[in-house]
Scaffold this motif. Structure first.
Motif, PDB file in Angstrom:
ATOM      1  N   CYS A 158      42.889  34.578  43.087  1.00  0.00           N
ATOM      2  CA  CYS A 158      43.855  35.355  43.576  1.00  0.00           C
ATOM      3  C   CYS A 158      44.204  34.758  44.963  1.00  0.00           C
ATOM      4  N   ASN A 160      46.433  36.174  47.231  1.00  0.00           N
ATOM      5  CA  ASN A 160      47.312  37.292  47.965  1.00  0.00           C
ATOM      6  C   ASN A 160      46.592  37.547  49.328  1.00  0.00           C
ATOM      7  N   CYS A 162      44.956  40.083  50.639  1.00  0.00           N
ATOM      8  CA  CYS A 162      45.074  41.587  50.900  1.00  0.00           C
ATOM      9  C   CYS A 162      43.919  41.562  52.130  1.00  0.00           C
ATOM     10  N   TYR A 164      41.825  43.500  53.221  1.00  0.00           N
ATOM     11  CA  TYR A 164      40.471  44.414  52.994  1.00  0.00           C
ATOM     12  C   TYR A 164      39.642  43.508  51.662  1.00  0.00           C
ATOM     13  N   CYS A 165      40.254  42.628  51.323  1.00  0.00           N
ATOM     14  CA  CYS A 165      39.463  42.210  50.075  1.00  0.00           C
ATOM     15  C   CYS A 165      39.076  40.740  50.052  1.00  0.00           C
ATOM     16  N   VAL A 167      37.999  38.935  47.428  1.00  0.00           N
ATOM     17  CA  VAL A 167      38.187  38.058  46.448  1.00  0.00           C
ATOM     18  C   VAL A 167      38.645  36.887  46.232  1.00  0.00           C
ATOM     19  N   PRO A 168      39.879  36.596  47.294  1.00  0.00           N
ATOM     20  CA  PRO A 168      40.340  35.185  47.386  1.00  0.00           C
ATOM     21  C   PRO A 168      39.419  34.183  47.927  1.00  0.00           C
ATOM     22  N   GLN A 202      43.205  39.107  38.241  1.00  0.00           N
ATOM     23  CA  GLN A 202      43.096  39.532  39.448  1.00  0.00           C
ATOM     24  C   GLN A 202      44.807  39.897  39.870  1.00  0.00           C
ATOM     25  N   HIS A 238      50.175  43.434  40.291  1.00  0.00           N
ATOM     26  CA  HIS A 238      50.402  43.718  41.621  1.00  0.00           C
ATOM     27  C   HIS A 238      51.772  44.288  41.923  1.00  0.00           C
TER      28      HIS A 238
HETATM   29  S1  SF4 Z   1      42.229  40.476  44.321  1.00  0.00           S
HETATM   30 FE1  SF4 Z   1      43.681  42.437  44.360  1.00  0.00          FE
HETATM   31  S2  SF4 Z   1      43.126  43.354  46.275  1.00  0.00           S
HETATM   32 FE2  SF4 Z   1      41.949  41.382  46.231  1.00  0.00          FE
HETATM   33  S3  SF4 Z   1      43.366  39.927  47.505  1.00  0.00           S
HETATM   34 FE3  SF4 Z   1      43.883  39.849  45.214  1.00  0.00          FE
HETATM   35  S4  SF4 Z   1      45.502  40.966  45.010  1.00  0.00           S
HETATM   36 FE4  SF4 Z   1      44.761  41.788  46.852  1.00  0.00          FE
END
Ligand code: SF4
Length: 455
Positions: A158, A160, A162, A164-165, A167-168, A202, A238
């Motif tokens: 990912c 993006n 965000c 709070y996340c 994942v990236p 994602q 998204h």
């Molecule tokens: S996995 Fe989803 S929530 Fe996390 S940064 Fe990527 S788009 Fe945002």
């Protein structure tokens, strides 16, 4: 390499992790390992982990403690493999805390786990591989579906961020699987009896943007032409990349299920901006309007976080109000969880945990009430469902799901199966009439048309 050795996999977290576990299982089986459902008899235990919430990591620490206890009291040669997001985040640190972990395999290393196990078995030196990028996708011929449904990963990572996340940071940037490989994989799955697929990523709407391959809408169109395939779903969308063009194209495709999971996260523009989500409520509502205009009859579900730093009661009320206005069918609801790396961790204005909990409970009340109202409006309706499995609670019933993703417990009408109207079982599509509701599950009866009645 692993001839006759048994492996056990436990999986935490999202559907992406479940799909990764299938890939890990195939890579082990290719090397002669045999899957077992009993961790105690396994020679190799793979723990495929999630880092999105603190609680998910704590559960994994609990499991590692359990395997440490087993090692002390019994077999010393069982190899533990830590895979997934937590493995990526902790790297060698995981082995410092739990020296019994033989292999730490980050998120780009799933298919190489057998290689790392063999390295460990030869040297007895713990292995940790966490270099991100260069994902390997499973090969079409390796897919072994269990039943009528299959997950198909189309994009990993990912880009993006965000706020709070995590994942990236633990999965790296977006990487799309070549579209030719995806169609070959789905063709192979359909040949093996699959009638329903869920495309996974994602952010599936970003498909092809990193590689210059065809767009997500083009991909859906291609898959829609595969004969034998009945239903296509996708997760997760998204809102910033889900535009009117995709919706217009979907409206012309017969196999794409009219169920959209579109994470809202907050109903306040101020909070969305702090979350770095890249869209406003106005944009989100324009998607809902386009779905109403071009698709008409659809279900929409979402994800919502409460208690994000600085969230006020006013912000939270906006979330409730957007929820009611959209009329979501269901939602996954969460309390904000502070994670390492994330930008939101630097924000002042932490919300009191008791306040966040109260908001969560108020939101869940609205989610339950709205879902119940929607389910009640289906009473007396007829719809097509896909039979998923026999009910464990009641052997005379089957569990099925509608195109909108609702669960229906249904009973066969009775009568004798014929060549034109075979008996139904997992994988069949049948029509049911919705006759009741228990909890979140609809109850229905098969409409009298699949069977010839008994003499
Ligand atoms: S996995 Fe989803 S929530 Fe996390 S940064 Fe990527 S788009 Fe945002």
């Amino acid at each position: 390499m692993g001839k006759g050795k048994r492996f056990f996999i436990e999986t935490y977290g999202c559907e992406m992790n479940k799909s990764d576990s299938l890939d890990i299982a195939v890579s082990l089986e290719r090397q002669g390992y045999v899957r077992t459902s009993d961790a105690l008899e396994a020679d190799v235990v793979v723990i495929n982990t999630c880092s999105v919430r603190r609680h998910a990591e704590q559960r994994v620490y609990g499991r590692l403690g359990y395997y440490r206890g087993l090692k002390k009291s019994g077999r010393k040669d069982r190899a533990i493999v830590l895979a997934g997001c937590m493995a990526q985040r902790l790297g060698r640190e995981a082995q410092r805390r739990f020296p019994e972990i033989a292999v730490v395999a980050g998120t780009s290393h799933n298919l190489r786990i057998p290689l790392y196990l063999s390295e460990y078995q030869n040297t007895k030196i713990p292995v940790a591989k966490t270099k991100l990028g260069g994902y390997e996708f499973s090969r079409p011929e390796d897919r072994r579906p269990e039943g009528h449904h299959a997950w198909v990963t189309i994009i990993k990572g990912c880009s993006n961020y965000c706020s709070y996340c995590i994942v990236p940071y633990v999965r790296g940037p977006e990487l799309s699987k070549p579209s030719g490989d995806i169609t070959a994989e789905v063709d192979a799955l359909v040949d093996r009896g699959v009638t329903e697929i869920t495309l996974l990523g994602q952010n599936v709407n970003a498909y092809g943007k990193d590689s210059g391959d065809i767009s997500f809408a083009d991909l859906l169109e291609r898959l829609d032409h595969i004969s034998g395939l009945r239903w296509i779903r996708f997760l997760t969308s998204h809102p910033k990349d889900f535009d009117v063009d995709v919706i217009r194209r979907i409206s012309g495709l017969g196999k794409v299920c009219r169920h959209f999971h579109l994470p809202l996260q907050s109903g306040s523009d101020r909070v969305l901006s702090l979350m770095n989500r890249g869209y406003s409520i106005r944009h989100y509502m324009s998607i809902v309007e386009a779905l109403n205009r071009f698709v008409g009859d659809f279900a929409i579900t979402t994800d919502i976080i409460v208690g994000f730093p600085t969230e006020t009661d006013e912000d939270f009320k906006k979330t409730l109000s957007v929820y009611e206005e959209v009329g979501f069918d269901d939602a996954f609801t969460y309390r904000y969880s502070k994670r390492p790396h994330i930008a939101a961790g630097a924000l002042d204005g932490e919300v009191d945990p008791a306040v966040a909990q109260d908001r969560l409970e108020r939101l869940i009340d609205v989610v339950r009430r709205t879902e119940d109202e929607k389910n009640r409006s289906l009473l007396g309706e007829e719809c097509e469902v896909l039979v998923v499995k026999k009910s464990r609670k009641n052997p005379s019933e089957f569990l099925a799901k509608t195109e909108h993703g609702k669960l229906v417990a249904c009973r066969p009408t009775g009568g004798r199966p014929t060549a034109d109207a075979p008996a139904f079982g997992p994988g069949s599509f049948i029509r049911v009439r919705i006759e009741g509701i228990s909890g979140k599950t609809l109850r229905g009866s098969e409409v009298l048309r699949r069977y010839a009645l008994s003499d």
